[in-house]
Design an enzyme around this catalytic site. Structure first.
Site, PDB file in Angstrom:
ATOM      1  N   GLY A   5       0.800  -1.221   0.000  1.00  0.00           N
ATOM      2  CA  GLY A   5       0.000   0.000   0.000  1.00  0.00           C
ATOM      3  C   GLY A   5       0.831   1.268   0.000  1.00  0.00           C
ATOM      4  O   GLY A   5       2.035   1.263  -0.243  1.00  0.00           O
ATOM      5  N   GLY A  24       8.976  -4.697  -8.479  1.00  0.00           N
ATOM      6  CA  GLY A  24       9.940  -3.667  -8.860  1.00  0.00           C
ATOM      7  C   GLY A  24      11.368  -4.171  -8.664  1.00  0.00           C
ATOM      8  O   GLY A  24      11.656  -4.895  -7.713  1.00  0.00           O
ATOM      9  N   VAL A  79      11.498   3.105 -10.359  1.00  0.00           N
ATOM     10  CA  VAL A  79      11.042   4.450 -10.705  1.00  0.00           C
ATOM     11  C   VAL A  79      11.609   5.411  -9.650  1.00  0.00           C
ATOM     12  O   VAL A  79      11.533   5.139  -8.443  1.00  0.00           O
ATOM     13  CB  VAL A  79       9.501   4.540 -10.771  1.00  0.00           C
ATOM     14  CG1 VAL A  79       9.072   5.945 -11.175  1.00  0.00           C
ATOM     15  CG2 VAL A  79       8.952   3.511 -11.763  1.00  0.00           C
ATOM     16  N   ASP A  93      13.818  -3.570  -5.332  1.00  0.00           N
ATOM     17  CA  ASP A  93      14.085  -4.606  -4.336  1.00  0.00           C
ATOM     18  C   ASP A  93      14.711  -5.792  -5.067  1.00  0.00           C
ATOM     19  O   ASP A  93      14.080  -6.836  -5.250  1.00  0.00           O
ATOM     20  CB  ASP A  93      12.791  -4.997  -3.624  1.00  0.00           C
ATOM     21  CG  ASP A  93      12.206  -3.825  -2.859  1.00  0.00           C
ATOM     22  OD1 ASP A  93      12.871  -3.347  -1.929  1.00  0.00           O
ATOM     23  OD2 ASP A  93      11.110  -3.351  -3.212  1.00  0.00           O
ATOM     24  N   SER A 100       9.929   5.216  -2.725  1.00  0.00           N
ATOM     25  CA  SER A 100       9.615   4.284  -1.642  1.00  0.00           C
ATOM     26  C   SER A 100       8.540   4.949  -0.807  1.00  0.00           C
ATOM     27  O   SER A 100       8.574   6.177  -0.613  1.00  0.00           O
ATOM     28  CB  SER A 100      10.864   4.058  -0.778  1.00  0.00           C
ATOM     29  OG  SER A 100      10.486   3.534   0.478  1.00  0.00           O
ATOM     30  N   SER A 101       7.616   4.153  -0.308  1.00  0.00           N
ATOM     31  CA  SER A 101       6.585   4.723   0.562  1.00  0.00           C
ATOM     32  C   SER A 101       7.216   5.364   1.794  1.00  0.00           C
ATOM     33  O   SER A 101       6.627   6.228   2.435  1.00  0.00           O
ATOM     34  CB  SER A 101       5.592   3.630   0.975  1.00  0.00           C
ATOM     35  OG  SER A 101       5.134   2.968  -0.174  1.00  0.00           O
ATOM     36  N   HIS A 124       4.615   1.552  -8.105  1.00  0.00           N
ATOM     37  CA  HIS A 124       3.513   0.577  -8.116  1.00  0.00           C
ATOM     38  C   HIS A 124       2.620   0.787  -9.342  1.00  0.00           C
ATOM     39  O   HIS A 124       2.182  -0.175  -9.974  1.00  0.00           O
ATOM     40  CB  HIS A 124       2.632   0.746  -6.871  1.00  0.00           C
ATOM     41  CG  HIS A 124       3.334   0.565  -5.568  1.00  0.00           C
ATOM     42  ND1 HIS A 124       3.541   1.596  -4.674  1.00  0.00           N
ATOM     43  CD2 HIS A 124       3.883  -0.529  -5.006  1.00  0.00           C
ATOM     44  CE1 HIS A 124       4.173   1.134  -3.611  1.00  0.00           C
ATOM     45  NE2 HIS A 124       4.402  -0.142  -3.781  1.00  0.00           N
TER      46      HIS A 124
HETATM   47  O1  PAF Z   1       7.795  -5.266  -1.809  1.00  0.00           O
HETATM   48  C1  PAF Z   1       6.824  -5.244  -1.035  1.00  0.00           C
HETATM   49  O2  PAF Z   1       6.054  -4.268  -0.985  1.00  0.00           O
HETATM   50  C2  PAF Z   1       6.578  -6.433  -0.127  1.00  0.00           C
HETATM   51  O3  PAF Z   1       7.770  -7.002   0.307  1.00  0.00           O
HETATM   52  C3  PAF Z   1       5.665  -7.499  -0.750  1.00  0.00           C
HETATM   53  C4  PAF Z   1       6.320  -8.142  -1.967  1.00  0.00           C
HETATM   54  C5  PAF Z   1       4.335  -6.879  -1.137  1.00  0.00           C
HETATM   55  C6  PAF Z   1       5.397  -8.630   0.252  1.00  0.00           C
HETATM   56  O4  PAF Z   1       4.742  -8.152   1.399  1.00  0.00           O
END
Ligand code: PAF
Length: 296
Positions: A25, A141, A170, A144, A179-180, A31
Site C-alpha cells: 500500500g 519492482g 522508478v 528490491d 519508496s513509501s 507501483h
Molecule cells: O515489496 C513489497 O512491498 C513487499 O515485500 C511485498 C512483496 C508486497 C510482500 O509483502
C-alpha cells in the site's frame, strides 16, 4: 476497482488470466507502473495490499508504515486495476503460521543480514498470495533486487505456475528511488538521500568506463553516501543477480546494492549491471511524486 477481502472472493471474481501486483500500500508511481504493465499481460489485474507483519523485524517500522486505503483504491483504479485485494490479518494468518518459506542461500547477505527474518516473512506471504490467488504472472519492482531474486527462486523451487517479472525502478526527479518510506524523511534527510542514487549512477558510469572490480564499484557508492553527511551506510555490495550473493568482479549479470539509514528511516537502492557494460538505473519522474500530493 472492487475491494475484496478474502482469497475466495478473488478466485470467484477472476475472469481469464490473472496478473498480480503485490504491495503493502501507500502506492507511488513505481507501483502504478507495475499495475499499468499488468494490464498488458493478463485479463484481470489484482493489486494486493497487505502490510505484512511477518516481514518487519522492528515493531516501530511496522507501526510507522504509512497506510491510506481510500487513496490507494483511487490510484489503483486509475492505473487499471480490476480488484484491490486487502485482506485483514485474520484472512492472511488465521493461525500463527507454522509453515514458513525460507530461501536460505539467497538471504544470507545484504538485506538478509541486516533484517532478521525479513525474507522469510516476504517469501511466506508471497507464497500465500500465489497459492490463494493463483496468478499467471506476478510483477515486482527491481528496486528490491534481492527480493526479486528470492521470489523468482521460490516460485521455481516450489513449482508455482506463475511467471515472476521484474520492472525498472522508478525514481523521483532528483534520482531518489521511490519508496513509501520517503514521506517519513525530514527535509534535511530527504536532501542527503539523493547521494544514494548519485553514488549508484557514478558507479554505473565507472562500469561504462571499464571498471569491473567489485570493491572499486562499492567504494564509489560508499564515498558518495559517506561524503553527503547525515547518512549511515549499512552496506554497498556488488551481487550476482540470480543468487543475491556478493561477487568480487562484474563477470555476470549483477546488481550493485546499497542500504543506508537516514535518521530512523532505512533506504535501499540498486543499479542493475552486466559484464558488457549495460546498466539499468531505472526511470525518472519529471514531476513531483504523488507521494507528496496534499490530498493524500
Ligand atoms: O515489496 C513489497 O512491498 C513487499 O515485500 C511485498 C512483496 C508486497 C510482500 O509483502
Amino acid at each position: 476497482v472492487r475491494l475484496l477481502r478474502t482469497f475466495g472472493e478473488v478466485r470467484a471474481s477472476r475472469s481469464g488470466s490473472l496478473a498480480l501486483v503485490p504491495t503493502m500500500g501507500f502506492l507511488h508511481e513505481g507501483h502504478l507502473s507495475l499495475i499499468e504493465a499488468a494490464g498488458e499481460l493478463a485479463e484481470t489485474v489484482v493489486v494486493s495490499l497487505f502490510v505484512n507483519p511477518l516481514q518487519f523485524d522492528q515493531a516501530d517500522d511496522l507501526a510507522r508504515y504509512p497506510r491510506a486505503l481510500d487513496r490507494d483504491a483511487g490510484l489503483a483504479e486509475a492505473a487499471g486495476a480490476d480488484i484491490l485485494f486487502a485482506p485483514g490479518v485474520s484472512e492472511m494468518y488465521p493461525l500463527e503460521p507454522a509453515t514458513r518459506v525460507s530461501v536460505a542461500p539467497l538471504t544470507v547477505e545484504m538485506e538478509g543480514a541486516h533484517r532478521r527474518g525479513h525474507f522469510e516473512g516476504v517469501a511466506t506471504v508471497v507464497a500465500k498470495l500465489f497459492a490463494g490467488l493463483q496468478p499467471d504472472v506476478a510483477l515486482f519492482g527491481r528496486k528490491d533486487a534481492q527480493q526479486l531474486a528470492v521470489l523468482s527462486r521460490m516460485a521455481a523451487d516450489l513449482s508455482f505456475p506463475v511467471r515472476v517479472v521484474g520492472y525498472p525502478t522508478v525514481r523521483e526527479s532528483d534520482g531518489l528511488a521511490l519508496s513509501s518510506r520517503n514521506v517519513l524523511l525530514s527535509p534535511a534527510e530527504r536532501k542527503s538521500a539523493v547521494a544514494i542514487s548519485r553514488g549508484l549512477l557514478a558507479a554505473a558510469a565507472a562500469v561504462a568506463a571499464g571498471e569491473r572490480v567489485g570493491v572499486a564499484l562499492e567504494g564509489v557508492v560508499a564515498a558518495e553516501v559517506v561524503g553527503a553527511g547525515g547518512l549511515d551506510l549499512e552496506y554497498a555490495a556488488l551481487a550476482d543477480a540470480a543468487t543475491a550473493t556478493r561477487i568480487p568482479a562484474l563477470d555476470r549479470p549483477a546488481f550493485l546494492a546499497v542500504a543506508v539509514r537516514a535518521g530512523a528511516i532505512r533506504l535501499i537502492d540498486n543499479v542493475g549491471l552486466t559484464p558488457d557494460g549495460e546498466t539499468d538505473p531505472g526511470v525518472r519522474l519529471t514531476r513531483p511524486s504523488i507521494l507528496y500530493a496534499k490530498e493524500r
